[in-house]
Design a protein around this motif. Structure first.
Motif, PDB file in Angstrom:
ATOM      1  N   VAL A  25      35.411  44.464  34.451  1.00  0.00           N
ATOM      2  CA  VAL A  25      36.038  45.294  35.480  1.00  0.00           C
ATOM      3  C   VAL A  25      35.042  46.316  36.020  1.00  0.00           C
ATOM      4  CG1 VAL A  25      37.794  47.084  35.869  1.00  0.00           C
ATOM      5  CG2 VAL A  25      38.396  44.980  34.672  1.00  0.00           C
ATOM      6  N   THR A  26      34.260  46.919  35.144  1.00  0.00           N
ATOM      7  CA  THR A  26      33.260  47.905  35.578  1.00  0.00           C
ATOM      8  C   THR A  26      32.186  47.247  36.426  1.00  0.00           C
ATOM      9  OG1 THR A  26      33.646  49.184  33.569  1.00  0.00           O
ATOM     10  CG2 THR A  26      31.623  49.640  34.773  1.00  0.00           C
ATOM     11  N   ALA A  27      31.735  46.060  36.029  1.00  0.00           N
ATOM     12  CA  ALA A  27      30.707  45.348  36.798  1.00  0.00           C
ATOM     13  C   ALA A  27      31.218  44.989  38.188  1.00  0.00           C
ATOM     14  CB  ALA A  27      30.263  44.103  36.055  1.00  0.00           C
ATOM     15  N   PHE A  32      31.329  46.107  44.177  1.00  0.00           N
ATOM     16  CA  PHE A  32      32.060  46.300  45.425  1.00  0.00           C
ATOM     17  C   PHE A  32      31.962  47.711  45.985  1.00  0.00           C
ATOM     18  CE2 PHE A  32      34.456  42.467  44.113  1.00  0.00           C
ATOM     19  CZ  PHE A  32      34.230  41.732  45.261  1.00  0.00           C
ATOM     20  N   SER A  33      31.481  48.656  45.206  1.00  0.00           N
ATOM     21  CA  SER A  33      31.389  50.024  45.712  1.00  0.00           C
ATOM     22  C   SER A  33      30.172  50.141  46.626  1.00  0.00           C
ATOM     23  CB  SER A  33      31.280  51.021  44.559  1.00  0.00           C
ATOM     24  OG  SER A  33      30.053  50.856  43.885  1.00  0.00           O
ATOM     25  N   LEU A  34      30.335  50.889  47.692  1.00  0.00           N
ATOM     26  CA  LEU A  34      29.255  51.097  48.639  1.00  0.00           C
ATOM     27  C   LEU A  34      28.393  52.253  48.165  1.00  0.00           C
ATOM     28  CD1 LEU A  34      31.250  50.843  51.978  1.00  0.00           C
ATOM     29  CD2 LEU A  34      29.776  49.122  50.955  1.00  0.00           C
TER      30      LEU A  34
END
Length: 77
Positions: A25-27, A32-34
């Protein structure tokens, strides 16, 4: 005795499964975070642009002087 061994294996397996789940989940969250806006040092960019424009103006002056000298040399022939 067999029940206690199975219980410890179950607990260890559950802990490994939770660690894998949160790791995945962290990966995915990181992928996906900019990225945030980068901090730009505008004063450094302005100085670099000024140096570049000054260099271009110096080259242009030298080129014009060389061209004028060539014209003078051709007129004297």
């Amino acid at each position: 005795m067999k029940d206690s061994e199975n219980f410890f294996v179950f607990i260890a397996g559950a802990a490994v499964a939770l660690l894998l789940f949160f790791g995945i989940v962290t990966a995915i969250k990181k992928s996906f975070s900019l990225p945030g806006p980068e901090r730009i040092d505008s004063s450094q960019m302005v100085d670099e642009q000024k140096r570049h424009s000054q260099d271009i103006m110096d080259r242009q002056k030298r080129s014009m002087e060389d061209q004028k000298q060539r014209i003078r040399d051709l007129q004297h022939r």
